[in-house]
Design a protein around this motif. Structure first.
Motif, PDB file in Angstrom:
ATOM      1  N   HIS A 199       1.123  -0.767  -0.102  1.00  0.00           N
ATOM      2  CA  HIS A 199      -0.525  -0.363   0.314  1.00  0.00           C
ATOM      3  C   HIS A 199       0.507   1.208   0.193  1.00  0.00           C
ATOM      4  CE1 HIS A 199      -4.048  -2.066   0.164  1.00  0.00           C
ATOM      5  NE2 HIS A 199      -3.470  -2.045   1.929  1.00  0.00           N
ATOM      6  N   THR A 201       2.118   1.875   7.075  1.00  0.00           N
ATOM      7  CA  THR A 201       0.995   1.936   6.892  1.00  0.00           C
ATOM      8  C   THR A 201      -0.715   1.830   8.158  1.00  0.00           C
ATOM      9  OG1 THR A 201       0.415  -0.198   6.201  1.00  0.00           O
ATOM     10  CG2 THR A 201       0.927   1.570   4.430  1.00  0.00           C
ATOM     11  N   PRO A 241      -4.586   1.240   9.754  1.00  0.00           N
ATOM     12  CA  PRO A 241      -6.439   1.301   8.681  1.00  0.00           C
ATOM     13  C   PRO A 241      -6.590   3.233   8.313  1.00  0.00           C
ATOM     14  CG  PRO A 241      -6.059  -0.800   9.782  1.00  0.00           C
ATOM     15  CD  PRO A 241      -4.593   0.256   9.943  1.00  0.00           C
ATOM     16  N   TRP A 254     -16.508   2.410  -7.579  1.00  0.00           N
ATOM     17  CA  TRP A 254     -15.995   3.500  -7.655  1.00  0.00           C
ATOM     18  C   TRP A 254     -14.801   2.822  -8.547  1.00  0.00           C
ATOM     19  CZ3 TRP A 254     -13.523   4.022  -2.405  1.00  0.00           C
ATOM     20  CH2 TRP A 254     -11.719   4.640  -2.325  1.00  0.00           C
ATOM     21  N   ARG A 257      -6.903   3.890  -5.944  1.00  0.00           N
ATOM     22  CA  ARG A 257      -7.014   3.194  -6.238  1.00  0.00           C
ATOM     23  C   ARG A 257      -7.547   2.194  -7.264  1.00  0.00           C
ATOM     24  NH1 ARG A 257      -1.920  -0.066  -2.690  1.00  0.00           N
ATOM     25  NH2 ARG A 257      -3.619  -1.545  -3.563  1.00  0.00           N
ATOM     26  N   ASP A 307      -8.080  -0.821  -7.517  1.00  0.00           N
ATOM     27  CA  ASP A 307      -8.660  -1.889  -6.657  1.00  0.00           C
ATOM     28  C   ASP A 307      -9.453  -1.175  -5.236  1.00  0.00           C
ATOM     29  OD1 ASP A 307      -7.089  -0.683  -5.009  1.00  0.00           O
ATOM     30  OD2 ASP A 307      -5.259  -2.018  -5.302  1.00  0.00           O
ATOM     31  N   GLY A 308     -10.165   0.037  -5.691  1.00  0.00           N
ATOM     32  CA  GLY A 308     -10.895   0.174  -4.486  1.00  0.00           C
ATOM     33  C   GLY A 308     -10.239   0.715  -2.960  1.00  0.00           C
ATOM     34  N   VAL A 309      -8.768   0.953  -2.970  1.00  0.00           N
ATOM     35  CA  VAL A 309      -8.206   1.302  -2.071  1.00  0.00           C
ATOM     36  C   VAL A 309      -7.900   3.074  -2.243  1.00  0.00           C
ATOM     37  CG1 VAL A 309      -5.995   1.713  -0.641  1.00  0.00           C
ATOM     38  CG2 VAL A 309      -7.074  -0.397  -1.425  1.00  0.00           C
ATOM     39  N   VAL A 352      -4.371   4.071   5.281  1.00  0.00           N
ATOM     40  CA  VAL A 352      -5.293   2.895   3.771  1.00  0.00           C
ATOM     41  C   VAL A 352      -6.572   2.654   4.436  1.00  0.00           C
ATOM     42  CG1 VAL A 352      -4.994   0.497   3.630  1.00  0.00           C
ATOM     43  CG2 VAL A 352      -2.861   1.831   4.134  1.00  0.00           C
ATOM     44  N   GLU A 372      -9.866   1.029   2.438  1.00  0.00           N
ATOM     45  CA  GLU A 372     -10.323   0.178   1.746  1.00  0.00           C
ATOM     46  C   GLU A 372     -11.996   0.282   2.096  1.00  0.00           C
ATOM     47  OE1 GLU A 372      -7.419  -3.964   2.055  1.00  0.00           O
ATOM     48  OE2 GLU A 372      -7.542  -2.783   3.868  1.00  0.00           O
ATOM     49  N   GLU A 394     -13.721  -1.774   0.716  1.00  0.00           N
ATOM     50  CA  GLU A 394     -15.370  -2.705   0.572  1.00  0.00           C
ATOM     51  C   GLU A 394     -15.430  -3.480   2.039  1.00  0.00           C
ATOM     52  OE1 GLU A 394     -11.292  -5.957   1.035  1.00  0.00           O
ATOM     53  OE2 GLU A 394     -12.751  -6.058  -0.734  1.00  0.00           O
ATOM     54  N   ARG A 395     -14.218  -2.790   3.122  1.00  0.00           N
ATOM     55  CA  ARG A 395     -14.658  -3.270   4.422  1.00  0.00           C
ATOM     56  C   ARG A 395     -15.683  -2.038   5.233  1.00  0.00           C
ATOM     57  NH1 ARG A 395      -9.862  -0.166   7.208  1.00  0.00           N
ATOM     58  NH2 ARG A 395     -10.686  -1.192   9.783  1.00  0.00           N
TER      59      ARG A 395
END
Length: 451
Positions: A16, A34, A36, A69, A421, A423-425, A438, A440, A442-443
């Motif tokens: 990340h 990093t 969360p 996204w 990014r 990738d959903g980040v 970071v 994410e 999807e969380r």
């Protein structure tokens, strides 16, 4: 024993953390670790105010939305404020460029940077050490082939309308030059230094210039009636008070810089030539500016929204908002600056700002917009993520230019960028926080779509 067994294991690189290229030209350490974003618990800042929302709050309040996204990298920058060195450090921190030397053009786009969108979300003018150098540095990025989106900030529009309507005496326009304020005077000093001779000054007397550039007492009597219905009453009173203050501050700043009103007027005339005329060196900056951009389920803007702009986007999309912006820019800068479109680059959701209520949230949802990425607020612990009404807000760290950091008693040099990014980040990177934050998606969003 095999050679492989004897080999010393190396710690794996955190995937990340961006691949910084040219970090030796950053002057500051770049984060290598990093954490969360947000953490599980709500964070508070030194003033005991909410900082990041909790993960649980985000899931509860926005998590059921069908969030889209984009599958493309986006680098988000805001409030660089005339600091080309902070711009260089922020570009390096993004990972979108490979810096090769000390000059403003000594870099190339990385493979990711060639495919990415670079968003400059307003406020390139004022505060920092060199307006012109920053604008040239941004033009270098464009000329290198980057896809660059420039969004309007309040300082940018204040400079534009102040120059465009200098000398006009109608109630809607007479205050706009003074409205630029003392923070714009260093721009005129730059213009004199680069383009004019030391004795090049307006031929008008100080009294004539004061009459030309400053609103008279009739304006103070007429302005409330002109603004009624467009500007909230509390904001009208504040505007009158602020213009009187700026009429004192502006000559004081001129004197501090060793300049007269005659010098400033001549520099302002040169600025109009450079910024407003089609052949001017910096005409491109305002020519390519929009007020907002759609990015999946995000709205990208300098500040935020209100009920009127939300309703417009529900009906006509972000294209409709930008169309309205450009029409007002050409025909009615007063309504642009003080009305709902101006709220997009001015609001801090105060009582004096245009309201954003549950009705506005419903309209944003109808438009498929569930989040806003913006700048405009000075914050001290890097970027933050929070809920405002029913919208997810990513707030950019806007304390990057050297003079803001001195005034806000932050100290040191600054840089900041957010990287979204494919990738959903989302990554939050700032000189004021030791880790890469970071996020994410999807969380938070079980129904996330990357497209």
């Amino acid at each position: 024993m095999s050679r492989s067994a004897l080999a010393v294991s190396r710690p794996s690189r955190d995937p990340h953390v961006p691949r910084y290229q040219g970090a030796e030209f950053c002057e500051l350490p770049l984060p290598q670790t990093t954490e969360p974003w947000p953490k599980h618990k709500r964070l508070r800042d030194a003033a005991i105010e909410d900082y990041d929302a909790s993960l649980r709050e985000l899931r509860y309040r926005i998590g059921e939305r069908p969030f889209v996204w984009p599958n493309r990298t986006m680098y988000f920058f805001a409030d660089i404020h005339a600091d080309a060195d902070a711009w260089r450090r922020s570009l390096i921190a993004s990972g979108g460029v490979r810096w090769l030397g000390h000059a403003d053009d000594a870099y190339e786009l990385t493979r990711e940077g060639k495919r990415a969108l670079f968003v400059i979300a307003g406020d390139c003018f004022d505060k920092g050490p060199s307006n012109l150098r920053l604008l040239r540095a941004i033009k270098i990025l464009i000329d290198k082939g980057a896809d660059v989106e420039i969004l309007a900030g309040n300082h940018d529009l204040r400079t534009l309308v102040g120059l465009a309507y200098m000398g006009r005496k109608e109630p809607r326009f007479a205050h706009l030059f003074v409205r630029m304020g003392k923070k714009t005077m260093p721009l005129f000093e730059e213009l004199r230094r680069e383009y004019l001779e030391p004795d090049d000054a307006s031929e008008l007397s100080e009294a004539e210039l004061h009459e030309l550039l400053f609103p008279d007492e009739r304006w103070f009597a007429e302005f409330p009636g002109e603004a009624e219905g467009l500007v909230p009453d509390k904001k009208i009173a504040k505007e009158l008070k602020r213009i009187r203050e700026k009429m004192v501050e502006l000559p004081q700043k001129c004197e501090e810089l060793g300049l007269s009103l005659a010098h400033i007027h001549r520099a302002a005339e040169k600025a109009r030539e450079l910024f407003l005329h089609p052949g001017g060196e910096f005409h491109w900056f305002f020519e390519r500016m929009d007020v907002a951009r759609r990015w999946g389920s995000f709205l990208l803007a300098h500040a935020g929204v209100d009920d009127v702009t939300a309703k417009l986007m529900a009906r006509d999309g972000v294209f409709g908002l930008n169309t309205w912006f450009h029409r007002l820019l050409a025909d009615d800068p007063f309504e642009l600056y003080h009305g709902s479109v101006g709220n997009t680059f001015r609001t801090k959701y105060r009582e004096i700002d245009h309201p954003f209520t549950e009705a506005g949230v419903r309209d944003m949802y109808e438009a498929g917009i569930y989040g806003i990425v913006h700048g405009h607020k000075n914050i001290r612990r890097g970027h933050r993520v929070l809920m405002r009404e029913g919208l997810l807000n990513f707030e950019a760290d806007c304390s990057v230019d050297v003079n803001t950091r001195r005034v806000e008693d932050i100290g040191g040099l600054g840089y900041a960028t957010m990287v979204f990014r494919p990738d959903g980040v989302a990554l939050g990177i700032s000189a004021d926080y030791p880790h890469v934050k970071v996020f994410e998606a999807e969380r938070v969003f079980p129904l996330l779509t990357i497209a």
